[in-house]
Motif scaffolding. Structure first.
Motif, PDB file in Angstrom:
ATOM      1  N   ILE A   7      13.426  35.561  29.027  1.00 49.32           N
ATOM      2  CA  ILE A   7      13.108  34.534  30.090  1.00 49.32           C
ATOM      3  C   ILE A   7      13.728  33.427  29.614  1.00 49.32           C
ATOM      4  N   LYS A   8      14.702  32.642  30.191  1.00 47.84           N
ATOM      5  CA  LYS A   8      15.397  31.369  29.775  1.00 47.84           C
ATOM      6  C   LYS A   8      14.691  30.260  30.326  1.00 47.84           C
ATOM      7  N   ARG A   9      14.490  30.112  31.616  1.00 48.21           N
ATOM      8  CA  ARG A   9      14.149  29.098  32.579  1.00 48.21           C
ATOM      9  C   ARG A   9      14.022  29.306  33.980  1.00 48.21           C
ATOM     10  N   PRO A  10      12.834  28.529  34.614  1.00 54.87           N
ATOM     11  CA  PRO A  10      12.820  28.858  36.155  1.00 54.87           C
ATOM     12  C   PRO A  10      13.790  28.177  36.682  1.00 54.87           C
ATOM     13  N   VAL A  11      14.236  28.541  37.906  1.00 53.64           N
ATOM     14  CA  VAL A  11      15.149  28.254  38.792  1.00 53.64           C
ATOM     15  C   VAL A  11      14.284  27.420  39.756  1.00 53.64           C
ATOM     16  N   ILE A  12      14.606  26.066  39.885  1.00 57.05           N
ATOM     17  CA  ILE A  12      13.976  25.127  40.840  1.00 57.05           C
ATOM     18  C   ILE A  12      14.993  24.839  41.980  1.00 57.05           C
ATOM     19  N   SER A  13      14.592  25.276  43.214  1.00 59.17           N
ATOM     20  CA  SER A  13      15.837  24.877  44.450  1.00 59.17           C
ATOM     21  C   SER A  13      14.827  24.982  45.615  1.00 59.17           C
ATOM     22  N   GLU A  14      15.336  24.811  46.700  1.00 59.81           N
ATOM     23  CA  GLU A  14      14.424  24.716  47.972  1.00 59.81           C
ATOM     24  C   GLU A  14      14.080  26.306  48.357  1.00 59.81           C
ATOM     25  N   GLN A  23       5.715  33.882  49.817  1.00 62.49           N
ATOM     26  CA  GLN A  23       5.909  35.172  49.718  1.00 62.49           C
ATOM     27  C   GLN A  23       5.412  35.784  48.361  1.00 62.49           C
ATOM     28  N   ARG A  24       4.721  34.731  47.297  1.00 64.32           N
ATOM     29  CA  ARG A  24       4.374  35.125  46.047  1.00 64.32           C
ATOM     30  C   ARG A  24       5.439  35.592  45.055  1.00 64.32           C
ATOM     31  N   LYS A  25       6.475  34.860  45.114  1.00 61.60           N
ATOM     32  CA  LYS A  25       7.764  35.322  44.253  1.00 61.60           C
ATOM     33  C   LYS A  25       8.119  34.029  43.621  1.00 61.60           C
ATOM     34  N   ILE A  26       8.546  34.480  42.230  1.00 58.19           N
ATOM     35  CA  ILE A  26       8.980  33.365  41.507  1.00 58.19           C
ATOM     36  C   ILE A  26      10.599  33.702  40.771  1.00 58.19           C
ATOM     37  N   VAL A  27      11.172  32.544  40.737  1.00 57.36           N
ATOM     38  CA  VAL A  27      12.572  32.659  40.376  1.00 57.36           C
ATOM     39  C   VAL A  27      12.973  32.215  39.076  1.00 57.36           C
ATOM     40  N   LEU A  28      13.310  33.262  38.029  1.00 57.10           N
ATOM     41  CA  LEU A  28      13.704  32.887  37.019  1.00 57.10           C
ATOM     42  C   LEU A  28      15.555  33.233  36.410  1.00 57.10           C
ATOM     43  N   SER A  29      15.651  32.455  35.477  1.00 57.08           N
ATOM     44  CA  SER A  29      17.006  32.800  34.994  1.00 57.08           C
ATOM     45  C   SER A  29      16.657  33.536  33.636  1.00 57.08           C
ATOM     46  N   VAL A  30      17.310  34.674  33.382  1.00 52.37           N
ATOM     47  CA  VAL A  30      17.079  35.661  32.495  1.00 52.37           C
ATOM     48  C   VAL A  30      18.352  35.864  31.651  1.00 52.37           C
ATOM     49  N   HIS A  31      18.315  36.519  30.487  1.00 52.32           N
ATOM     50  CA  HIS A  31      19.181  37.023  29.402  1.00 52.32           C
ATOM     51  C   HIS A  31      20.022  38.054  30.447  1.00 52.32           C
ATOM     52  N   ARG A  32      21.449  38.018  30.312  1.00 50.76           N
ATOM     53  CA  ARG A  32      22.337  38.855  31.126  1.00 50.76           C
ATOM     54  C   ARG A  32      22.125  40.511  30.738  1.00 50.76           C
ATOM     55  N   LYS A  33      21.673  40.730  29.563  1.00 48.73           N
ATOM     56  CA  LYS A  33      21.394  42.126  29.296  1.00 48.73           C
ATOM     57  C   LYS A  33      20.104  42.572  29.566  1.00 48.73           C
ATOM     58  N   ALA A  34      19.210  41.678  30.001  1.00 48.02           N
ATOM     59  CA  ALA A  34      17.762  42.192  30.243  1.00 48.02           C
ATOM     60  C   ALA A  34      17.918  43.339  31.425  1.00 48.02           C
ATOM     61  N   ASN A  35      17.234  44.139  31.446  1.00 47.09           N
ATOM     62  CA  ASN A  35      16.894  44.978  32.604  1.00 47.09           C
ATOM     63  C   ASN A  35      15.324  44.878  33.057  1.00 47.09           C
ATOM     64  N   LYS A  36      15.193  45.423  34.105  1.00 47.40           N
ATOM     65  CA  LYS A  36      13.784  45.221  35.175  1.00 47.40           C
ATOM     66  C   LYS A  36      12.790  45.398  34.191  1.00 47.40           C
ATOM     67  N   LYS A  77      22.102  35.426  34.993  1.00 45.08           N
ATOM     68  CA  LYS A  77      21.456  36.449  35.825  1.00 45.08           C
ATOM     69  C   LYS A  77      20.190  35.955  36.371  1.00 45.08           C
ATOM     70  N   LYS A  78      19.930  36.077  37.522  1.00 41.73           N
ATOM     71  CA  LYS A  78      18.670  35.649  38.128  1.00 41.73           C
ATOM     72  C   LYS A  78      17.753  36.779  38.577  1.00 41.73           C
ATOM     73  N   ALA A  79      16.585  36.488  38.160  1.00 41.54           N
ATOM     74  CA  ALA A  79      15.484  37.410  38.508  1.00 41.54           C
ATOM     75  C   ALA A  79      14.403  36.963  39.276  1.00 41.54           C
ATOM     76  N   ILE A  80      14.255  37.536  40.416  1.00 47.31           N
ATOM     77  CA  ILE A  80      13.134  37.238  41.656  1.00 47.31           C
ATOM     78  C   ILE A  80      12.028  38.185  41.133  1.00 47.31           C
ATOM     79  N   VAL A  81      10.701  37.733  40.820  1.00 52.79           N
ATOM     80  CA  VAL A  81       9.727  38.414  40.404  1.00 52.79           C
ATOM     81  C   VAL A  81       8.649  38.361  41.590  1.00 52.79           C
ATOM     82  N   THR A  82       8.136  39.223  42.043  1.00 58.64           N
ATOM     83  CA  THR A  82       7.212  39.524  42.849  1.00 58.64           C
ATOM     84  C   THR A  82       5.654  39.877  42.351  1.00 58.64           C
TER      85      THR A  82
END
Length: 94
Positions: A7-14, A23-36, A77-82
């Motif tokens: 986990i690198k940092r949160p993505v802050i946008s509208e 929708q109880r989801k958070i958006v994070l910027s993650v390492h490019r080789k990380a899997n789900k 790489k962006k991860a949307i975590v529910t």
């Protein structure tokens, strides 16, 4: 890979703010080789919340120039975590 490297940092946008509140989801910027599964375990360990699902998307860096010097931004790489029902996090609140 270490959970602190995944986990690198949160993505802050509208859009990410709307996803978090509606929708109880958070958006994070993650390492490019990380899997789900690695992303899910890292979020559960670091933020102490239960994760229902993880969606990922790869983004190519945009080409940029500064005068005569050309380059490009880094790929990322962006991860949307529910989050599971009843879970919430206040880590991104100001």
């Amino acid at each position: 890979m270490d959970k602190f490297q995944i986990i690198k940092r949160p993505v802050i946008s509208e859009r990410s703010t709307d996803l978090k509140t509606k929708q109880r989801k958070i958006v994070l910027s993650v390492h490019r080789k990380a899997n789900k599964p690695e992303i899910k375990k890292a979020v559960e360990d670091l933020l102490n919340i239960k994760v229902a699902a993880v969606n990922t998307a790869n983004y190519c860096g945009k080409p940029k120039r500064l005068g005569r010097y050309a380059g490009r931004r880094a790929h990322w790489k962006k991860a949307i975590v529910t989050l599971k029902e009843g879970e919430r996090t206040d880590i991104f609140e100001l």
